[in-house]
Design an enzyme around this catalytic site. Structure first.
Site, PDB file in Angstrom:
ATOM      1  N   HIS A  14       0.817  -1.209   0.000  1.00 44.96           N
ATOM      2  CA  HIS A  14       0.000   0.000   0.000  1.00 44.96           C
ATOM      3  C   HIS A  14       0.850   1.256   0.000  1.00 44.96           C
ATOM      4  O   HIS A  14       2.004   1.257   0.400  1.00 44.96           O
ATOM      5  CB  HIS A  14      -0.971   0.035   1.188  1.00 44.96           C
ATOM      6  N   GLU A  50      -8.205   3.823   9.152  1.00 44.96           N
ATOM      7  CA  GLU A  50      -7.778   3.685   7.766  1.00 44.96           C
ATOM      8  C   GLU A  50      -8.931   3.245   6.887  1.00 44.96           C
ATOM      9  O   GLU A  50      -9.869   2.591   7.327  1.00 44.96           O
ATOM     10  CB  GLU A  50      -6.628   2.672   7.647  1.00 44.96           C
ATOM     11  N   GLN A  61      -3.890   3.543   1.078  1.00 46.30           N
ATOM     12  CA  GLN A  61      -4.343   3.532   2.471  1.00 46.30           C
ATOM     13  C   GLN A  61      -4.549   4.981   2.916  1.00 46.30           C
ATOM     14  O   GLN A  61      -3.588   5.713   3.129  1.00 46.30           O
ATOM     15  CB  GLN A  61      -3.287   2.853   3.354  1.00 46.30           C
ATOM     16  N   HIS A  85       3.624   7.007   4.150  1.00 47.18           N
ATOM     17  CA  HIS A  85       4.583   5.900   4.079  1.00 47.18           C
ATOM     18  C   HIS A  85       4.240   4.962   2.933  1.00 47.18           C
ATOM     19  O   HIS A  85       3.157   5.050   2.354  1.00 47.18           O
ATOM     20  CB  HIS A  85       4.659   5.126   5.407  1.00 47.18           C
ATOM     21  N   GLU A 135       7.151   0.612   5.602  1.00 48.07           N
ATOM     22  CA  GLU A 135       6.499  -0.437   6.398  1.00 48.07           C
ATOM     23  C   GLU A 135       6.694  -1.782   5.703  1.00 48.07           C
ATOM     24  O   GLU A 135       6.441  -1.890   4.504  1.00 48.07           O
ATOM     25  CB  GLU A 135       4.996  -0.119   6.534  1.00 48.07           C
TER      26      GLU A 135
HETATM   27 CO    CO Z   1       0.659   1.179   6.425  1.00 45.40          CO
END
Ligand code: CO
Length: 139
Positions: A14, A50, A61, A85, A135
């Site tokens: 994502h 989210e 996301q 991110h 991530e």
């Molecule tokens: Co994330």
């Protein structure tokens, strides 16, 4: 999924975008692209809500804080809305985290922890990753 991915990262899981108004952001993706939200979740441990918008095998996301103490709240206050991110899918989060640390990357999470959707995740610090929070996501 390929049987022999190159290195630890198997897919882009994502791209996370910090937003102040989650409903407005969802509406933008729906109206502008005909996109569909396939999952919504409040992640209490990170104080975020989210919404996942599906794009092929990956997600956008959309991320909004649920409290002022959330790191996403601090991000919005300091930098405003925008790219927060990038989540990369990995086969084994612990192994990918260890390999990244061995290669000199700075971990935010010293050990993998639960993420949304029942995933296992670990974050790497943007200072050791050319300004992008990373991530690692194991499904
Ligand atoms: Co994330």
């Amino acid at each position: 999924m390929t049987s022999q991915p190159d290195g630890q990262l198997t897919e882009v899981d994502h791209v996370a975008i910090a937003v102040s108004d989650l409903e407005a952001a969802i509406s933008f993706y729906e109206r502008t692209f005909g996109a569909k939200v396939v999952h919504r979740e409040v992640v209490e441990s990170d104080a975020v809500e989210e919404a996942l918008v599906k794009v092929a095998d990956s997600y956008i996301q959309l991320l909004t804080p649920t409290s002022d103490g959330s790191t996403v709240a601090r991000f919005l206050a300091q930098r405003g809305e925008g790219l927060h991110h990038v989540g990369y899918r990995v086969k084994d989060c612990a192994a990918a985290l260890a390999a990244a640390q061995a290669a000199g990357a700075r971990a935010i999470d010293e050990a993998p922890r639960p993420g949304s959707r029942g995933t296992t995740v670990a974050f790497l610090h943007p200072k050791s990753a050319f300004g992008t929070l990373i991530e690692l996501v194991q499904e």
